[in-house]
Motif scaffolding. Sequence first.
Motif, PDB file in Angstrom:
ATOM      1  N   ASP A 200       0.793  -1.202   0.030  1.00 13.23           N
ATOM      2  CA  ASP A 200      -0.126  -0.028   0.009  1.00 13.23           C
ATOM      3  C   ASP A 200       0.973   1.164   0.060  1.00 13.23           C
ATOM      4  O   ASP A 200       1.973   1.195   0.307  1.00 13.23           O
TER       5      ASP A 200
ATOM      6  N   ASN B  43      -4.268   0.599  -2.600  1.00 10.79           N
ATOM      7  CA  ASN B  43      -4.216  -0.556  -1.575  1.00 10.79           C
ATOM      8  C   ASN B  43      -3.922  -1.713  -2.374  1.00 10.79           C
ATOM      9  O   ASN B  43      -4.414  -1.919  -3.470  1.00 10.79           O
ATOM     10  N   ASP B  44      -3.056  -2.663  -1.798  1.00 10.62           N
ATOM     11  CA  ASP B  44      -3.141  -3.984  -2.293  1.00 10.62           C
ATOM     12  C   ASP B  44      -2.573  -4.035  -3.814  1.00 10.62           C
ATOM     13  O   ASP B  44      -2.910  -4.765  -4.616  1.00 10.62           O
TER      14      ASP B  44
ATOM     15  N   SER C 223      -5.117   7.294  -1.503  1.00  9.95           N
ATOM     16  CA  SER C 223      -4.559   5.977  -1.127  1.00  9.95           C
ATOM     17  C   SER C 223      -4.649   4.820  -2.305  1.00  9.95           C
ATOM     18  O   SER C 223      -5.744   4.594  -2.938  1.00  9.95           O
TER      19      SER C 223
END
Length: 835
Positions: free
Chosen positions: A305, A323-324, A321
Amino acid sequence: MNWESLTNREDRGITPVVAVILLFGLVAMAATLTVIAGMSLMETIQTETEIEQTQQSFDVTSQQLHQAVESGDPQGLPDMDGSAELKTGTTTIEFKRADVDFNEDNYNTAWEETTTPYEININAVEYHVDGTDERFVYEGGGQWRVSNDHTSVQSAPQFRFSYDETLGLDVSLTNVDDSSQISGNDLTAHSEGPGASSIDESELRDVLEHDGTDSGDDIVIEIETEYYQAWEEALDRHSDLDHEDVKYYHDREAGVLRVAIEELAVEQSPTFNIESIDTITPNVEYGDSLEVEVKVKNVGNTEGDTDVDMTIADSASDRESINDLSPGDTETSHFTFKTQGNDTELRDVDGINNKKHQNIDQYDEYEFEIETADDSGTGSFLFSYEWEFLRIEDHSYDAESGVVTADFTNIAGDSRDYDITFLLEGESEDGEVEISEERTLDDVSQLSWEESTYEMDINQSRLPYGEYEYTVDVSDTNFPSAQNNNSDESIASGTFELNAGDGVGTEPGEIVVNEPTDVGVNLIGTEISAEGQDWWGNWQKQWGAVTASAVVGDTRYRFMPDGSVEEIAYDDPHDTGPGEQMEDFNLNTFGTQENVYNFEESIEEGSVSIEATYWTCDNYQYVGSDQYENRGYDHYECTDFGEPITADVTDGDVDPDAGFIMTRDQTRNELPDIEEGFDRQRSVQEVFDDGTEDIELENGELQLGAQDFAFMMEVTMDQTELADEYDHPNGYDGDYSDTFNSDDQTLANQAAWDIAQDYRHTAQSETGDPNFNDVIGYVEVDPGESYVENEDPLHSDPTLDGEQRTVNTETSDVSGGAGDGTGNVDVGVDEIVIS
């Protein structure tokens, strides 16, 4: 002692016959040894020649192989007649991750492998020298020489360690492919290219990557080779192994080298690089929104992340953001900053005030920065006014050229048409003439954020002397509220004065006129003389010979003894016609001491100079007598001229026989302390009193007006004499000490003037030269006391030149992040095929 006494001694142990036999034997033995030694020497020379020839062929082959890799183009090779051999698998290099005890010196117990090694096999090309043990070897990009089982390095392969902030390893090898044909003629080497490398990057990465545990973060490189001594020397001498975090292990009997590097294994982690920054709305008007898209790629080796931050002008910011994100994948973050409404974000940007959008200063280019956990980049956008507006950035008036310049920018978000108005107003010094003229450029098309330069060339000769004001107006009456609140931003004014003499500049020996004017040229002091008593106590005065001319523009005028002037050849101040001689033009004679020679001329532009020549005299003749302070004087004039010393500026190069000249004006008006050489010579003040109306000398400074220029000449000392007198350790050491003896006449004039002011009293000469009082001229610039209006235009057509300001909408400046996941290790092999 003689030969007979030696051969007739009765006590000798051998007879003369035996001695002769021994002598012949020694000679024969020496001859035999010489033949044997000569044959051995010839064999040695022949062997060395063969070695040298093989070395040369080998060197050429090595260079061509290297060039094939560097250029990617096929390279021809020298013929290989059987002395070359391809040997496969001569060296094996293993990379392994391990847990190393750097305090242990026994390589068998120093580490524990934590991964299966990755192996690289290298082939070699050997050149043999017939009848010897000499071999030349090309292997891995390096060159070895093998002699009597000893191997040495001629050039090393690229096997480098770096020790900057972190350890690094860079290995670049060249391998000759197994399928290569080594013997034969017309052979060619070509690189297979990066895609054909024998390195499997994924397998190598698996070996070198750290798995996140506490073990196996060191790397061991093991080299097993037939050419152990060469690799040992290459690593010892060429690879910078001298570092506390590197351990080097030798096993000469087994032909194995091992290098352990502490904590070089690549740690497994995600790495987020910025792939691109795309400014969707690079030109943002009030009411619109700034939109930016950022593509982020995970170039690490694990999923992870990251936050993506955007900051404008080190003030307003926003965060998205991710993520993953898997290794190798890319994701786009979208940023929006609004310019109006309750949730306006751009109001937080330093310099922007959205609530007062008529504040013109806020419209400009703003930079922003994008950051991830591992990378950063920058971009920019233009914040634009929603109404029509040309903003004046700067304006100026050039007094020398008469050009008014105004720089302005269309800060509106769209292209618009504008009117540009120029107004000039003023009046003459006496208030009798008023000037008011206006010029407008209609419907000038300006692109959004086009930066333009407007120029108006004023005809200064068309104006009387006085004070003037110019105005450049680019305001738009269609939006009066915007203009009324920002009139200083779209209307610019400036003032200037025109004074007599403004169009004139000075250089050593000349004045430069930049506009039409009248000039009065005067020669007010020509006396060069000597006086003294003869053997019988009678006073005598000798008058040195002086001739002079003046150059006005492209015309030369000679001063005549009767007070007139005549035009002569421009490039020859000593021009004489049929039946004339320079003695006819002597201005310095008995009774002419106070004479003033002058004329007036008009000039459009160009230079004005006065030039004078002092002539040495081969014969003086008595011309008369007079009385001075109860003393009788006999006067002598020169009737036979000798060599000239001329002070002029018509040629930029120094003449060793030339004198010196310096121009004085209102601001550069100081004079040296010039004393009179003899009783009957005039002082400088007396010369100006007699030759001008009101020029005074006060405290060493001539009180010159803006239109007055004095020419001070030194013609009794030339360039050679100046150097002889002052170019020595105890002589001149002023500002021009390094250049006064150069070939540049301007520097020579300035050096002589500096000497005259501060250094001439240190000279050994009794003359006190240079003192610049030999010949004195005076020029008065008089453009006319009254203004005469003419039909010439007041100003030319204005010019406008512009260029649109843009921002880079794509990736502007990206640092590059952490790389491709292999950290500080770079290993590569180029494959070469010979056929």
